[in-house]
Write a protein that holds these residues in place. Structure first.
Motif, PDB file in Angstrom:
ATOM      1  N   ALA A 406      62.752  24.134  63.614  1.00  0.00           N
ATOM      2  CA  ALA A 406      62.604  24.443  62.195  1.00  0.00           C
ATOM      3  C   ALA A 406      62.883  23.230  61.308  1.00  0.00           C
ATOM      4  N   LEU A 407      62.521  23.370  60.041  1.00  0.00           N
ATOM      5  CA  LEU A 407      62.867  22.338  59.067  1.00  0.00           C
ATOM      6  C   LEU A 407      64.375  22.162  58.975  1.00  0.00           C
ATOM      7  N   PHE A 408      65.118  23.239  59.233  1.00  0.00           N
ATOM      8  CA  PHE A 408      66.576  23.175  59.221  1.00  0.00           C
ATOM      9  C   PHE A 408      67.107  24.089  60.317  1.00  0.00           C
ATOM     10  N   THR A 409      68.079  23.604  61.067  1.00  0.00           N
ATOM     11  CA  THR A 409      68.684  24.386  62.147  1.00  0.00           C
ATOM     12  C   THR A 409      70.147  24.662  61.830  1.00  0.00           C
ATOM     13  N   VAL A 410      70.525  25.925  61.894  1.00  0.00           N
ATOM     14  CA  VAL A 410      71.914  26.322  61.638  1.00  0.00           C
ATOM     15  C   VAL A 410      72.745  26.001  62.878  1.00  0.00           C
ATOM     16  N   LEU A 411      73.821  25.255  62.689  1.00  0.00           N
ATOM     17  CA  LEU A 411      74.707  24.843  63.773  1.00  0.00           C
ATOM     18  C   LEU A 411      76.050  25.568  63.687  1.00  0.00           C
ATOM     19  N   GLU A 412      76.784  25.523  64.788  1.00  0.00           N
ATOM     20  CA  GLU A 412      78.132  26.090  64.789  1.00  0.00           C
ATOM     21  C   GLU A 412      78.992  25.450  63.700  1.00  0.00           C
ATOM     22  N   GLN A 413      78.766  24.172  63.419  1.00  0.00           N
ATOM     23  CA  GLN A 413      79.545  23.489  62.388  1.00  0.00           C
ATOM     24  C   GLN A 413      79.298  24.065  60.998  1.00  0.00           C
ATOM     25  N   HIS A 414      78.185  24.775  60.817  1.00  0.00           N
ATOM     26  CA  HIS A 414      77.883  25.367  59.511  1.00  0.00           C
ATOM     27  C   HIS A 414      78.572  26.710  59.305  1.00  0.00           C
ATOM     28  N   VAL A 415      78.818  27.454  60.390  1.00  0.00           N
ATOM     29  CA  VAL A 415      79.272  28.843  60.240  1.00  0.00           C
ATOM     30  C   VAL A 415      80.494  29.200  61.064  1.00  0.00           C
ATOM     31  N   GLY A 416      80.820  28.436  62.108  1.00  0.00           N
ATOM     32  CA  GLY A 416      81.955  28.761  62.966  1.00  0.00           C
ATOM     33  C   GLY A 416      83.278  28.478  62.275  1.00  0.00           C
ATOM     34  N   THR A 417      84.203  29.425  62.348  1.00  0.00           N
ATOM     35  CA  THR A 417      85.474  29.275  61.635  1.00  0.00           C
ATOM     36  C   THR A 417      86.248  28.062  62.111  1.00  0.00           C
ATOM     37  N   GLU A 418      86.475  27.969  63.431  1.00  0.00           N
ATOM     38  CA  GLU A 418      87.259  26.848  63.945  1.00  0.00           C
ATOM     39  C   GLU A 418      86.555  25.517  63.719  1.00  0.00           C
ATOM     40  N   ALA A 419      85.238  25.536  63.773  1.00  0.00           N
ATOM     41  CA  ALA A 419      84.481  24.291  63.571  1.00  0.00           C
ATOM     42  C   ALA A 419      84.571  23.791  62.137  1.00  0.00           C
ATOM     43  N   ARG A 420      84.956  24.665  61.205  1.00  0.00           N
ATOM     44  CA  ARG A 420      85.009  24.288  59.788  1.00  0.00           C
ATOM     45  C   ARG A 420      86.441  24.186  59.252  1.00  0.00           C
ATOM     46  N   ILE A 421      87.420  24.400  60.125  1.00  0.00           N
ATOM     47  CA  ILE A 421      88.810  24.325  59.691  1.00  0.00           C
ATOM     48  C   ILE A 421      89.136  22.925  59.171  1.00  0.00           C
ATOM     49  N   LYS A 422      89.819  22.889  58.036  1.00  0.00           N
ATOM     50  CA  LYS A 422      90.300  21.633  57.474  1.00  0.00           C
ATOM     51  C   LYS A 422      91.827  21.700  57.374  1.00  0.00           C
ATOM     52  N   TRP A 423      92.487  20.597  57.654  1.00  0.00           N
ATOM     53  CA  TRP A 423      93.953  20.559  57.667  1.00  0.00           C
ATOM     54  C   TRP A 423      94.477  19.661  56.550  1.00  0.00           C
ATOM     55  N   THR A 424      95.503  20.149  55.892  1.00  0.00           N
ATOM     56  CA  THR A 424      96.294  19.327  54.984  1.00  0.00           C
ATOM     57  C   THR A 424      97.682  19.255  55.591  1.00  0.00           C
TER      58      THR A 424
END
Length: 557
Positions: A406-424
């Motif tokens: 596709a023109l754009f592919t949805v990745l785990e980094q876009h929607v997976g909780t652990e893949a998007r966790i940010k730490w302060t």
């Protein structure tokens, strides 16, 4: 016209006269596949004034809701928000159907959110035949005025392609072998396995992508195209205590009775047992089964996908509850259904059916009971509820399809909780799924991958409520093909949260509106995505027709 008339009229009866005299048909859009996404695309395209031909290889439209017999899997907020207006209308019509056509109790009729089966998997566990009647009713006005024509029991056999355009497709009547040519400016692939993609030479992927391709945390080091999720032949059964409805012993029963899945990580027991892998921890999980509905040790599979709870209906209306069997015990992962010789595909379909019948026979004769006995011979296969002679669903429940490049592919980094966790420091920040500027809808479900043909156990991880990007519906090269179900630009991993009922409906609805906008503006879908003004106009049209494009602030699921 009367709503009940539409709910009970046979769509096949309405549809046939419209095309019986012609071997060639033309339309504004040809929708190949009567999946849930295909039906939603048909409704949306017709609502926007287009002439539509919808094709389906079985005699039931509706895909996973009907010919695959799977009650809807949905997110926790479905009764309030998080689906399109037309999908909510479908759900309301299902409840109306039971209240108007069935002898429900006064208490059940008073429930705003009636759940006919009181199954634990869904807030709307209901019979596949009722879903079929409702979908037929929703399409009936468009069929009656010949804006929509439906070819049931027609299978795709080839496509005429010139350059980057599909000119026509050819379908064969599965009953008499006659062929029909369908031509249109646009085509939608709404088949369960992405069948139009190889025929139209549209580039696609299957199975697992590699970490090198996607950088996804749960992807393997090397691509595994033949490693695909299990499929399942679902069936319905009721329980009549004191009676014997034991089926004939399946020919492969001895194999399935002793079969121990060879999985990574290991499966804890034989497949036909009450022990299975816990989808999230992959440790041993004990479940139970009791058709009386009593809660015993672990989750009771009888009530898990129960589609009729007889206590909600007048005394004597049902002799017993009815439960739909779509369990780990009848998931088939010993072979695939795409890009193999036809003989091998048929072998796996046959074995998938044998597994489901072996499970039923085991339940009737040998399954351990909490009272120390074995089996429930009163379990009765309900072939009438799925419309087949063998009692199994008309089509296997498909979890994974060919997927367009596709023109754009949805990745785990876009929607997976652990893949998007940010730490302060040592504190996790609250995160959301990736926002997409070209959103054409929303959805929510865990990344839920069933065991696969390559020997992988479950991949079941948290995901965040997500958007559906327009770019995932549009192929990179072919200009007049749109994907509208499990064939969009996801990966093997993100397919796990984009494949469920309300999401597939939203994808199909967006596809139908997209093509209407493309024809109106006299531009290709890829140009709409690229042009901010045209994209905004499409999104406004979607919102005006009840498609939600953004989530409120929500937590992970």
């Amino acid at each position: 016209m009367n709503r009940r008339h539409f709910l009970t009229t046979s769509l096949a009866t309405l549809a046939l006269p419209a095309f019986a005299e012609s071997a060639e048909l033309q339309a504004d859009v040809v929708i190949c596949g009567g999946s849930l996404g295909g039906v939603a695309a048909t409704l949306a395209a017709a609502r926007n004034g287009l002439r539509v031909v919808l094709t389906e290889e079985t005699d039931w439209i509706g895909g996973q809701l009907t010919n695959q017999a799977v009650p809807p899997d949905e997110h926790p907020w479905i009764e309030q928000f998080g689906c399109t207006a037309s999908y909510r209308n479908f759900r309301n019509l299902v409840r109306d159907y039971y209240k108007n056509q069935y002898p429900v109790t006064a208490e059940a009729r008073a429930q705003r959110y009636l759940n006919p089966g009181n199954g634990s998997v869904s807030k709307l566990c209901h019979e596949p035949k009722v879903a079929l009647a409702v979908l037929e009713g929703m399409l009936a006005p468009f069929v009656s005025n010949r804006q929509v024509q439906i070819l049931l029991e027609h299978r795709l056999v080839r496509a005429d392609v010139q350059g980057d355009l599909i000119r026509s497709v050819c379908l064969r009547d599965v009953k008499n072998g006659k062929e029909r040519i369908l031509s249109a400016p646009y085509f939608i692939d709404a088949t369960e396995l992405g069948d139009l993609l190889p025929l139209s030479k549209t580039e696609y992927l299957i199975g697992f992508e590699s970490q090198k391709q996607t950088q996804e945390p749960h992807a393997p080091a090397e691509a595994q195209p033949s490693n695909q999720q299990a499929f399942t032949f679902c069936f319905a059964m009721d329980y009549l205590e004191g009676e014997d409805h034991t089926i004939e012993k399946p020919a492969d029963y001895a194999f399935w009775k002793d079969y121990v899945p060879q999985m990574k990580p290991a499966w804890p027991d034989k497949l036909l047992s009450w022990n299975m892998s816990n989808p999230t921890t992959l440790g041993r999980r004990e479940v139970s089964f009791d058709p009386s509905g009593a809660v015993t040790k672990g989750m009771n599979l009888w009530t898990y996908r129960r589609i009729i709870d007889r206590k909600q209906f007048s005394t004597g209306a049902f002799r017993g509850d009815i439960s739909l069997v779509n369990w780990p015990q009848n998931d088939y992962w010993l072979g695939n259904l795409v890009d193999l010789p036809e003989a091998e595909i048929q072998k796996h379909l046959k074995r998938g059916k044998e597994l489901s019948l072996a499970l039923l026979y085991w339940l009737q004769t040998e399954a351990p009971r909490s009272d120390g006995k074995q089996g429930w011979p009163g379990l009765r296969l309900r072939e009438d509820l799925v419309g087949t002679q063998d009692g199994l669903a008309k089509y296997p429940y498909i979890r994974e399809s060919r997927r367009i490049q596709a023109l754009f592919t949805v990745l785990e980094q876009h929607v997976g909780t652990e893949a998007r966790i940010k730490w302060t420091g040592k504190t996790k920040e609250e995160v959301t799924a990736e926002p997409f500027r070209d959103s054409v809808g929303i959805g929510s479900y865990r990344i839920d991958l069933h065991p696969s043909t390559g020997g992988d156990n479950y991949i079941d991880v948290s995901s965040l409520p997500f958007q559906i990007p327009l770019g995932a519906l549009i192929p990179q090269r072919v200009e007049n093909l749109i994907a509208s179900c499990k064939n969009i630009g996801t990966t093997h991993i993100t397919n796990g949260c984009y494949r469920l009922h309300p999401v597939e409906w939203n994808i199909g609805e967006a596809a139908g509106v997209l093509i209407a906008k493309a024809l109106d503006a006299k531009v290709r879908p890829a140009q709409i995505r690229k042009n901010p003004k045209l994209l905004a106009e499409l999104q406004t049209r979607l919102q005006n027709q009840g498609v939600e494009l953004n989530w409120p602030r929500l937590t992970a699921r």
